[in-house]
Design an enzyme around this catalytic site. Structure first.
Site, PDB file in Angstrom:
ATOM      1  CG  HIS A   1       9.052   8.333  -1.972  1.00 28.48           C
ATOM      2  ND1 HIS A   1       9.459   8.379  -0.650  1.00 28.48           N
ATOM      3  CD2 HIS A   1       8.345   7.180  -2.106  1.00 28.48           C
ATOM      4  CE1 HIS A   1       9.024   7.301  -0.023  1.00 28.48           C
ATOM      5  NE2 HIS A   1       8.341   6.559  -0.880  1.00 28.48           N
TER       6      HIS A   1
ATOM      7  CG  ASP B   1       7.795   4.947   3.235  1.00 27.01           C
ATOM      8  OD1 ASP B   1       7.026   3.979   3.117  1.00 27.01           O
ATOM      9  OD2 ASP B   1       8.544   5.304   2.322  1.00 27.01           O
TER      10      ASP B   1
END
Length: 461
Positions: free
Chosen positions: A277, A328
């Site tokens: 991220h 994810d």
């Protein structure tokens, strides 16, 4: 598998797009030779556009179970943190058999999307009540078994999770399946290292969950243990700076240091590290991270779904930073969609177009594709990324007859796949030269789906 040859009508090679490409592949699935312009009609060519498969570097397989089930507004303002509580509820339900069934279904979907490697950031370790399994590595071994069912390459990234907040705060009840100290965690690593010793498609690394979940001392001890196992180049993946609350909490705990800044100041970052991220960085953090070699593991569709924010991809790439992509939470499993979302996030923020193209007259799709191939191979420590001798024959084939690709040539194929066609364009997929998807169907699709359906039925009762 004995040596074999594969012929493709069109393929993307390091020198560019070529016609009638023949790859000679050895018994281990590595490319021995590459020949272009082969006119031998006795070797049937696979139709379509052959491209290197994109690694999917960030997966929480158990979250595949809840896709689409967190899209109902709660009684108050919704956020990542309210979503996390819903996710914990699902995570507490799964048995080992359930996790394997869910993971295998996810890995089939990953292959069908054109990805041949999954990075499994696996933080379920214990029984639902928090007590250890007899085999501490039980649940990560289930992900390994699922990968073997599906025929996907995997980089196992068992998660180090010891605390519930910055500074060694006690974990919550919802985190009870995740928690390990250094000793038990290193036993899990040793078990996994032995399990993959003779498996050329598999790699091992670690994933300290976040700076919230470890301390500097604990992570240092585990990295030393990993290096002592002969894994000094093994990947290290960590969630960092995903949410503004995380940044605020880090600033309060540390006395003024931001999460990415803390990593840069306290660890010897390099290409073995992957910052998952890294959404919220100041300009100096962005530049320092790019220069460190640390790869940004981006999950644009999940980040959009969770309302995380927008990664500064334009400035990071201009600073020669390396990127990779992952699905994810698996709200969508599509490298094309993740690359599209990454580009669109920059366009929406800056009200521009072709924000991440390498320069004038350069294809945006090709720029992004090349970047995540290189970053993905590095962060997975897998021998892939381009179709050339010495690397593994991991290949996705895009259907030349799909309406989004009809009439396309060269890099326009990538642009049309990424920005228009998506997963339906993927017709065939090869892992180490072995075909696992043919005409859009996985070779074990029905059996794996049946097991997944049974798991969902059990968990719904």
């Amino acid at each position: 598998m004995a040596q074999r040859k594969l012929k493709f009508a069109s393929a993307l090679l390091p020198a560019g797009w070529q016609k009638d490409v023949v790859l000679t592949i050895d018994a281990q699935g590595l490319i021995e030779t590459v020949e272009t312009g082969n006119s031998d009609k006795s070797l049937a060519a696979v139709k379509g556009f052959a491209i290197p498969a994109v690694p999917n570097v960030h997966s929480h397989a158990h979250q595949r179970l809840m896709t689409g089930l967190a899209e109902v507004a709660g009684p108050g303002a919704d956020s990542f943190w309210t979503w996390r509580e819903v996710m914990y509820g699902f995570a507490l339900k799964l048995s080992p058999e359930d996790l394997q069934a869910v993971a295998a279904q996810l890995y089939v979907e990953t292959l069908k999307s054109g990805s041949t490697i999954i990075g499994e950031f696996q933080y379920l370790h214990h029984q639902p009540d928090g007590s250890p399994y007899v085999e501490p590595a039980e649940l990560t071994l289930r992900c390994l078994a699922a990968a073997e069912e599906a025929g996907i390459a995997i980089t196992l990234l068992p998660t180090l999770y010891a605390y519930g907040g910055f500074g060694g705060q006690a974990p919550t009840q919802g985190q009870r399946r995740f928690i390990n100290g250094a000793e038990r965690y290193l036993k899990i690593l040793a078990t996994l290292q032995k399990a993959i010793a003779d498996k050329p498609l598999h790699r091992l690394g670690i994933s300290p969950h976040s700076l919230r979940a470890v301390t500097k001392e604990l992570l240092g001890e585990v990295i030393a243990g990993l290096d002592g196992m002969g894994k000094k180049d093994a990947p290290i993946h960590i969630h960092v700076a995903e949410q503004t609350k995380e940044v605020d909490d880090c600033l309060a705990w540390s006395g003024g240091t931001r999460p990415v800044e803390y990593l840069l100041d306290n660890f010897a970052l390099s290409q073995r590290w992957c910052a998952i991220h890294a959404t919220h960085m100041m300009a100096d953090e962005t530049l320092r991270m790019a220069k460190s070699g640390m790869i940004a593991g981006l999950c644009p569709t999940t980040e959009a779904n969770l309302g995380d924010g927008i990664f500064p991809a334009d400035s990071f790439l201009k600073a020669k930073g390396a990127i990779a992509i992952g699905s994810d939470s698996h709200i969508s499993v599509s490298p094309a969609e993740d690359l599209r979302q990454l580009e669109y996030s920059q366009r929406l923020r800056d009200r521009t177009r072709n924000a991440l193209a390498a320069g004038p007259n350069q294809s945006t799709g090709r720029t992004l594709f090349d970047a995540v191939l290189a970053g993905g191979a590095q962060s997975m420590t897998q021998p892939v990324g381009v179709l050339k001798a010495g690397l593994r024959a991991d290949i996705a084939v895009l259907d030349e007859d799909h309406p989004a690709l009809i009439g396309r040539k060269g890099d326009a194929v990538l642009d049309s796949w990424i920005f228009s066609g998506g997963n339906p364009c993927v017709s065939d997929v090869f892992v180490a030269g072995r075909q696992v998807v043919q005409s859009g169907r996985h070779i074990h699709e029905d059996a794996i789906k049946k097991n997944f359906q049974a798991a969902v039925k059990r968990l719904s009762n």
